[in-house]
Design a protein around this motif. Structure first.
Motif, PDB file in Angstrom:
ATOM      1  N   GLU A 180     -28.787 -14.600 -41.838  1.00 52.02           N
ATOM      2  CA  GLU A 180     -29.828 -15.177 -41.110  1.00 52.02           C
ATOM      3  C   GLU A 180     -30.943 -16.492 -41.196  1.00 52.02           C
ATOM      4  O   GLU A 180     -31.401 -16.657 -40.641  1.00 52.02           O
ATOM      5  N   GLY A 182     -29.119 -19.159 -42.351  1.00 51.11           N
ATOM      6  CA  GLY A 182     -28.075 -20.259 -42.086  1.00 51.11           C
ATOM      7  C   GLY A 182     -28.366 -21.601 -41.107  1.00 51.11           C
ATOM      8  O   GLY A 182     -27.929 -22.115 -41.677  1.00 51.11           O
ATOM      9  N   ARG A 183     -29.019 -20.810 -40.086  1.00 50.69           N
ATOM     10  CA  ARG A 183     -29.463 -22.146 -38.817  1.00 50.69           C
ATOM     11  C   ARG A 183     -30.319 -22.738 -38.838  1.00 50.69           C
ATOM     12  O   ARG A 183     -31.123 -23.735 -38.761  1.00 50.69           O
ATOM     13  N   GLU A 184     -31.014 -22.612 -40.144  1.00 56.88           N
ATOM     14  CA  GLU A 184     -32.550 -23.720 -40.842  1.00 56.88           C
ATOM     15  C   GLU A 184     -31.766 -24.291 -42.404  1.00 56.88           C
ATOM     16  O   GLU A 184     -32.465 -25.143 -42.515  1.00 56.88           O
ATOM     17  N   GLY A 185     -30.518 -24.399 -42.462  1.00 56.13           N
ATOM     18  CA  GLY A 185     -29.374 -25.040 -43.393  1.00 56.13           C
ATOM     19  C   GLY A 185     -29.618 -24.887 -44.553  1.00 56.13           C
ATOM     20  O   GLY A 185     -29.495 -25.946 -45.453  1.00 56.13           O
ATOM     21  N   THR A 187     -28.210 -22.329 -47.509  1.00 51.09           N
ATOM     22  CA  THR A 187     -27.443 -21.652 -47.675  1.00 51.09           C
ATOM     23  C   THR A 187     -27.564 -20.976 -49.370  1.00 51.09           C
ATOM     24  O   THR A 187     -28.246 -21.283 -49.776  1.00 51.09           O
ATOM     25  N   TYR A 242     -21.247 -26.270 -46.891  1.00 50.86           N
ATOM     26  CA  TYR A 242     -21.008 -26.141 -45.318  1.00 50.86           C
ATOM     27  C   TYR A 242     -20.304 -24.514 -46.319  1.00 50.86           C
ATOM     28  O   TYR A 242     -19.618 -23.118 -45.657  1.00 50.86           O
TER      29      TYR A 242
END
Length: 259
Positions: A180, A182-185, A187, A242
């Motif tokens: 949910e 991840g696209r905001e960076g 982790t 990552y």
């Protein structure tokens, strides 16, 4: 001079909140983050004890502020997370470590109460803390969330069904958050400690610990809180950008051994 926020191998100057920080793995993590130059907020239900840990960190020239917190109190969670972030003016890293032992046979008359208490402290508190921290984490250039579950999330023991259910929920919650957010960076990773020398295992006889560790772990011994804590800053480095959604056993090879 190098800007420490440009150093992919450093947590220096990062603002960190560690729950369950009055002892065990939480205390070890708070000390380790502070030694590495982070600004650490320590939270624990044991207010005097967590203040003593923070004072000890400050005595060693670390940056630390203590907060009394019962993670089962939703209003207190929101209040303390905000106060910790306001104190440092930021929140880059959340280590959600607070927990309790929940051991109860399925047919015990008190099972329902133990079940509800376990879910409240071990699982529900996790989402409350993350939701309270999220507005601040979104302002960070390297936001990190570390949850702490248990190897009971990966393979259970008799008499620990409530604990195993809650810790399995933490692992699932971690994976869902990783997807949910991840696209905001942001982790999100989960550590699953195995048999560790903490307050929660202090009542187990040393002879039983030695026998269990010799039979069940690859390393043949219980681990130390510091051996779990060292994983936490590693997951929070800018270089770990990552790595997300991982559920990582730190268990001396407990889960790797089948005989």
């Amino acid at each position: 001079m190098t800007d420490t926020h440009d150093d992919p191998r450093s947590v220096r100057d990062r603002a960190v909140l560690v729950t369950g920080a009055a002892g065990g793995m939480g205390e070890a993590a708070a000390r380790l983050f502070a030694q590495q130059g982070a600004r650490v907020a320590l939270a624990d239900i044991r207010g005097e004890a967590v203040e003593a840990v923070a004072a000890s960190i400050r005595d060693r020239c670390g940056q630390a502020r203590a907060f009394a917190l019962d993670v089962a109190d939703g209003a207190a969670v929101a209040r303390v997370v905000e106060a910790a972030a306001q104190h440092w003016g930021a929140l880059d890293i959340l280590v959600s470590n607070a927990g309790i032992s929940v051991q109860c046979a399925l047919d015990d008359p008190g099972y329902d109460l133990r079940w509800l208490r376990g879910l409240e402290v071990l699982l529900t508190s996790q989402q409350r803390i993350v939701r309270a921290a999220l507005p601040w984490l979104r302002r960070s250039d390297a936001p990190r969330i570390v949850t702490v579950a248990s190897t009971e999330a990966l393979g259970a023991s008799a008499g620990h069904s409530a604990y195993a259910a809650a810790k399995s929920g933490v692992a699932g919650f971690t994976r869902a958050l990783a997807v949910e957010l991840g696209r905001e960076g942001i982790t999100v990773n989960c550590i699953c400690p195995g048999p560790i020398e903490t307050g929660m295992t202090a009542d187990i006889a040393d002879a039983h610990k030695r026998t269990f560790a010799r039979r069940r772990t690859a390393l043949g011994r219980y681990g130390l809180p510091e051996e779990v804590a060292h994983m936490m800053p590693s997951l929070c480095l800018p270089a770990a950008s990552y790595l997300t959604g991982a559920v990582i056993p730190v268990d001396g090879g407990l889960m790797a051994r089948n005989a």
